[in-house]
Design a protein around this motif. Structure first.
Motif, PDB file in Angstrom:
ATOM      1  N   PHE A   1       0.799  -1.223   0.000  1.00  0.00           N
ATOM      2  CA  PHE A   1       0.000   0.000   0.000  1.00  0.00           C
ATOM      3  C   PHE A   1       0.834   1.276   0.000  1.00  0.00           C
ATOM      4  O   PHE A   1       0.281   2.379  -0.080  1.00  0.00           O
ATOM      5  CB  PHE A   1      -1.004   0.010   1.175  1.00  0.00           C
ATOM      6  CG  PHE A   1      -1.881  -1.205   1.208  1.00  0.00           C
ATOM      7  CD1 PHE A   1      -2.856  -1.402   0.245  1.00  0.00           C
ATOM      8  CD2 PHE A   1      -1.720  -2.172   2.190  1.00  0.00           C
ATOM      9  CE1 PHE A   1      -3.658  -2.536   0.260  1.00  0.00           C
ATOM     10  CE2 PHE A   1      -2.517  -3.314   2.221  1.00  0.00           C
ATOM     11  CZ  PHE A   1      -3.483  -3.495   1.255  1.00  0.00           C
TER      12      PHE A   1
ATOM     13  N   GLY B   1      -2.654  -7.883   0.259  1.00  0.00           N
ATOM     14  CA  GLY B   1      -1.592  -6.888   0.378  1.00  0.00           C
ATOM     15  C   GLY B   1      -0.207  -7.321  -0.062  1.00  0.00           C
ATOM     16  O   GLY B   1       0.715  -7.369   0.741  1.00  0.00           O
TER      17      GLY B   1
ATOM     18  N   ASP C   1      -2.512  -3.976  -4.698  1.00  0.00           N
ATOM     19  CA  ASP C   1      -2.848  -3.139  -3.546  1.00  0.00           C
ATOM     20  C   ASP C   1      -3.915  -2.098  -3.908  1.00  0.00           C
ATOM     21  O   ASP C   1      -4.815  -1.823  -3.110  1.00  0.00           O
ATOM     22  CB  ASP C   1      -1.600  -2.459  -3.001  1.00  0.00           C
ATOM     23  CG  ASP C   1      -0.593  -3.458  -2.447  1.00  0.00           C
ATOM     24  OD1 ASP C   1      -0.864  -4.675  -2.495  1.00  0.00           O
ATOM     25  OD2 ASP C   1       0.469  -3.032  -1.976  1.00  0.00           O
ATOM     26  N   LYS C   2      -3.806  -1.562  -5.106  1.00  0.00           N
ATOM     27  CA  LYS C   2      -4.826  -0.617  -5.573  1.00  0.00           C
ATOM     28  C   LYS C   2      -6.168  -1.327  -5.711  1.00  0.00           C
ATOM     29  O   LYS C   2      -7.211  -0.829  -5.260  1.00  0.00           O
ATOM     30  CB  LYS C   2      -4.395  -0.011  -6.909  1.00  0.00           C
ATOM     31  CG  LYS C   2      -5.418   0.908  -7.546  1.00  0.00           C
ATOM     32  CD  LYS C   2      -4.915   1.405  -8.900  1.00  0.00           C
ATOM     33  CE  LYS C   2      -5.970   2.257  -9.602  1.00  0.00           C
ATOM     34  NZ  LYS C   2      -5.500   2.735 -10.928  1.00  0.00           N
TER      35      LYS C   2
ATOM     36  N   GLU D   1      -7.211  -4.203  -4.328  1.00  0.00           N
ATOM     37  CA  GLU D   1      -7.776  -4.698  -3.079  1.00  0.00           C
ATOM     38  C   GLU D   1      -8.368  -3.563  -2.253  1.00  0.00           C
ATOM     39  O   GLU D   1      -9.396  -3.735  -1.591  1.00  0.00           O
ATOM     40  CB  GLU D   1      -6.730  -5.450  -2.270  1.00  0.00           C
ATOM     41  CG  GLU D   1      -7.321  -6.188  -1.084  1.00  0.00           C
ATOM     42  CD  GLU D   1      -6.339  -7.063  -0.340  1.00  0.00           C
ATOM     43  OE1 GLU D   1      -6.777  -7.845   0.519  1.00  0.00           O
ATOM     44  OE2 GLU D   1      -5.116  -6.968  -0.613  1.00  0.00           O
ATOM     45  N   THR D   2      -7.742  -2.400  -2.297  1.00  0.00           N
ATOM     46  CA  THR D   2      -8.311  -1.234  -1.621  1.00  0.00           C
ATOM     47  C   THR D   2      -9.703  -0.930  -2.169  1.00  0.00           C
ATOM     48  O   THR D   2     -10.655  -0.699  -1.406  1.00  0.00           O
ATOM     49  CB  THR D   2      -7.387  -0.015  -1.808  1.00  0.00           C
ATOM     50  OG1 THR D   2      -6.133  -0.283  -1.170  1.00  0.00           O
ATOM     51  CG2 THR D   2      -7.998   1.237  -1.208  1.00  0.00           C
TER      52      THR D   2
ATOM     53  N   LYS E   1     -13.550  -1.229  -0.307  1.00  0.00           N
ATOM     54  CA  LYS E   1     -14.548  -0.157  -0.341  1.00  0.00           C
ATOM     55  C   LYS E   1     -15.878  -0.652  -0.897  1.00  0.00           C
ATOM     56  O   LYS E   1     -16.956  -0.305  -0.388  1.00  0.00           O
ATOM     57  CB  LYS E   1     -14.028   1.015  -1.178  1.00  0.00           C
ATOM     58  CG  LYS E   1     -12.850   1.739  -0.564  1.00  0.00           C
ATOM     59  CD  LYS E   1     -12.348   2.828  -1.513  1.00  0.00           C
ATOM     60  CE  LYS E   1     -11.149   3.561  -0.939  1.00  0.00           C
ATOM     61  NZ  LYS E   1     -10.628   4.591  -1.872  1.00  0.00           N
TER      62      LYS E   1
ATOM     63  N   TYR F   1     -13.348   3.097   5.569  1.00  0.00           N
ATOM     64  CA  TYR F   1     -12.363   3.998   6.167  1.00  0.00           C
ATOM     65  C   TYR F   1     -12.257   3.817   7.683  1.00  0.00           C
ATOM     66  O   TYR F   1     -11.316   4.309   8.302  1.00  0.00           O
ATOM     67  CB  TYR F   1     -12.703   5.446   5.827  1.00  0.00           C
ATOM     68  CG  TYR F   1     -12.404   5.803   4.388  1.00  0.00           C
ATOM     69  CD1 TYR F   1     -11.096   5.896   3.922  1.00  0.00           C
ATOM     70  CD2 TYR F   1     -13.439   6.018   3.472  1.00  0.00           C
ATOM     71  CE1 TYR F   1     -10.821   6.215   2.604  1.00  0.00           C
ATOM     72  CE2 TYR F   1     -13.174   6.332   2.149  1.00  0.00           C
ATOM     73  CZ  TYR F   1     -11.859   6.421   1.717  1.00  0.00           C
ATOM     74  OH  TYR F   1     -11.588   6.725   0.405  1.00  0.00           O
TER      75      TYR F   1
ATOM     76  N   CYS G   1      -4.480   4.189  -2.532  1.00  0.00           N
ATOM     77  CA  CYS G   1      -4.548   3.288  -1.375  1.00  0.00           C
ATOM     78  C   CYS G   1      -4.679   4.161  -0.136  1.00  0.00           C
ATOM     79  O   CYS G   1      -3.685   4.560   0.465  1.00  0.00           O
ATOM     80  CB  CYS G   1      -3.287   2.422  -1.297  1.00  0.00           C
ATOM     81  SG  CYS G   1      -2.993   1.404  -2.758  1.00  0.00           S
ATOM     82  N   ASP G   2      -5.916   4.460   0.242  1.00  0.00           N
ATOM     83  CA  ASP G   2      -6.140   5.500   1.243  1.00  0.00           C
ATOM     84  C   ASP G   2      -6.930   5.022   2.454  1.00  0.00           C
ATOM     85  O   ASP G   2      -7.604   5.813   3.119  1.00  0.00           O
ATOM     86  CB  ASP G   2      -6.846   6.695   0.594  1.00  0.00           C
ATOM     87  CG  ASP G   2      -8.190   6.331  -0.043  1.00  0.00           C
ATOM     88  OD1 ASP G   2      -8.502   5.126  -0.134  1.00  0.00           O
ATOM     89  OD2 ASP G   2      -8.932   7.254  -0.425  1.00  0.00           O
ATOM     90  N   LEU G   3      -6.830   3.724   2.764  1.00  0.00           N
ATOM     91  CA  LEU G   3      -7.507   3.204   3.949  1.00  0.00           C
ATOM     92  C   LEU G   3      -6.581   3.254   5.168  1.00  0.00           C
ATOM     93  O   LEU G   3      -5.442   3.706   5.068  1.00  0.00           O
ATOM     94  CB  LEU G   3      -7.987   1.775   3.679  1.00  0.00           C
ATOM     95  CG  LEU G   3      -8.978   1.612   2.513  1.00  0.00           C
ATOM     96  CD1 LEU G   3      -9.357   0.156   2.335  1.00  0.00           C
ATOM     97  CD2 LEU G   3     -10.219   2.477   2.703  1.00  0.00           C
TER      98      LEU G   3
ATOM     99  N   TYR H   1      -4.225   1.475   7.171  1.00  0.00           N
ATOM    100  CA  TYR H   1      -3.409   0.269   7.032  1.00  0.00           C
ATOM    101  C   TYR H   1      -2.588  -0.060   8.283  1.00  0.00           C
ATOM    102  O   TYR H   1      -1.613  -0.800   8.186  1.00  0.00           O
ATOM    103  CB  TYR H   1      -2.490   0.410   5.809  1.00  0.00           C
ATOM    104  CG  TYR H   1      -3.245   0.648   4.521  1.00  0.00           C
ATOM    105  CD1 TYR H   1      -4.095  -0.321   4.012  1.00  0.00           C
ATOM    106  CD2 TYR H   1      -3.114   1.846   3.818  1.00  0.00           C
ATOM    107  CE1 TYR H   1      -4.802  -0.112   2.833  1.00  0.00           C
ATOM    108  CE2 TYR H   1      -3.827   2.069   2.650  1.00  0.00           C
ATOM    109  CZ  TYR H   1      -4.664   1.087   2.165  1.00  0.00           C
ATOM    110  OH  TYR H   1      -5.362   1.301   0.997  1.00  0.00           O
TER     111      TYR H   1
END
Length: 414
Positions: A224, A306, A313-314, A316-317, A321, A330, A378-380, A382
């Motif tokens: 990520f 991951g 990674d993109k 799976e993110t 969502k 989030y 990838c903005d969760l 982590y």
């Protein structure tokens, strides 16, 4: 499913981080990397990729007779050792149980690559008479299930599931189903892999799937993170013991958690790349949640596939969502323990299921190490770099394999 409740009662781990359960878990919680410069290949400096997660601390003779181990491919050695650990951890006594009601689904994504490679070289150099009679039985992916069955006399369902990097997760999910359906009371399930060898390292390198941070091995697996450049190959095994609730309670077993849900789907998209819209990976998570009789808002923690590759990674993110909805996604803690173990391929799902059980037991979300530069795609949350003590009642573990194989397990507090 409206079948019997399934619980987790034993865990066994062979990994680059450690090959003793509590030592492994301490390493994972504290962000210990098992990645280093490859020691097991004399010519590794010729390869573009020179790093991996290797098994270095396993006392093989503690689990397997040395004479027997010499005949076996390392993937079987690792897997049988992890199975012995898991069965010992569970407290099962094969001499005091119905072994026709106990089975095995222990798998590998690749199988006996090292013995196949070694015997091919012998055949090319010395002709067909140089090929060992052990070649075929030791290279086939199902042989690990056979070894475990023979060692313990378990005569129930006995086979393997080979679905690349989803093999371990599929194996545990299918074992769970067998118990739910009433076809067994005990199942030993998970995966093993030993592909840190010429063909494995060269093959994944040729795909340009693996990290080339040869000068900084411990920082190479960085799921990520914006600067990720590929996964890091690793070897090892993760095996768990599943039982019906009534069987476990009848013998007074210690229960880690409930194996509550399982989902599996196929991308039908590409042999190596995940589907861009991540619809089927998301659907697999939804199915696992529904199978457990839960709702998206019940999920506390996700052990992500991951891998540290740009596409995985993109994707799976995005899948998380879509499975949970943006607002909930989030709020959920997501981490990739591959940042420490590397990618153990067919063993990954078994190891990560064990991590999920331990996370629930101890209310600890392990970190994603090497997370230094956020990626807008990838903005969760982590769990960057440091473990998080938090209440974990329900967890998911994802595995995604070449060929478009998606599998998700849902474990919950018992």
């Amino acid at each position: 499913m409206n079948g019997r409740k399934v619980v987790v009662t034993g865990l066994g781990i062979v990994s680059p981080v450690a090959s003793e359960l509590e030592q492994f878990w301490e390493g994972i919680k504290n962000g210990k990397s098992g990645i280093a410069h490859v020691q097991g290949m004399d010519d590794i400096d010729q390869y573009a990729v020179q790093i991996a997660g290797e098994i270095r601390d396993l006392d093989v003779e503690r689990y397997i007779d040395a004479k027997d181990a010499r005949k076996m491919d390392p993937f079987s050695v690792f897997g049988l050792a992890a199975a012995v650990m898991a069965i010992e951890d569970s407290g099962l006594d094969p001499s005091n149980m119905d072994c026709e009601r106990a089975g095995i689904i222990a798998s590998s994504g690749i199988g006996g690559m090292q013995i196949m490679q070694e015997q091919c070289l012998r055949a090319y150099k010395g002709g067909p008479r140089r090929v060992s009679p052990q070649l075929i039985p030791q290279m086939i992916t199902n042989i690990l299930s056979g070894y475990i069955s023979i060692k313990y006399g378990f005569k129930g369902p006995n086979f393997c599931v080979t679905s690349a990097c989803a093999s371990g997760t599929h194996s545990i999910g299918e074992a769970m189903r067998i118990i739910q359906y009433g076809d067994a009371d005990v199942m030993v399930a998970g995966g093993s892999e030993a592909s840190v060898a010429m063909l494995g390292v060269a093959g994944f390198s040729a795909l340009r799937a693996t990290s080339r941070r040869n000068d900084d091995p411990e920082a190479a697996s960085r799921p990520f993170d914006k600067d990720r450049d590929g996964f890091v190959m690793s070897e090892g095994a993760g095996i768990i013991v599943l039982e019906s609730e009534e069987h476990a309670l009848a013998r007074g077993a210690r229960i880690y958690c409930e194996a509550a849900g399982y989902g599996r789907t196929g991308d039908a998209y590409h042999i190596t790349a995940p589907a861009e819209e991540a619809e089927q990976a998301a659907r697999g998570m939804k199915l696992a949640i529904q199978d457990a009789g839960l709702r998206p808002e019940d999920i506390d923690y996700i052990n992500a596939h991951g891998t540290s590759t740009p596409l995985n990674d993109k994707g799976e993110t995005l899948a998380i969502k879509k499975a949970l909805g943006d607002e909930l996604a989030y709020k959920v803690a997501v981490s990739s323990t591959k940042s420490m173990t590397g990618h153990m391929l067919g063993a990954a799902g078994g190891v990560e299921a064990a991590i999920m059980a331990l996370a629930i037991r101890d209310n600890v979300a392990p970190p994603t190490i090497n997370y230094t530069t956020p990626d807008p795609d990838c903005d969760l949350d982590y769990v960057p770099n440091i473990k998080r003590e938090m209440e974990i009642n329900v967890a998911l573990s994802n595995s995604l394999g070449f060929g478009g194989h998606n599998a998700t397990l849902c474990f919950k507090r018992y």
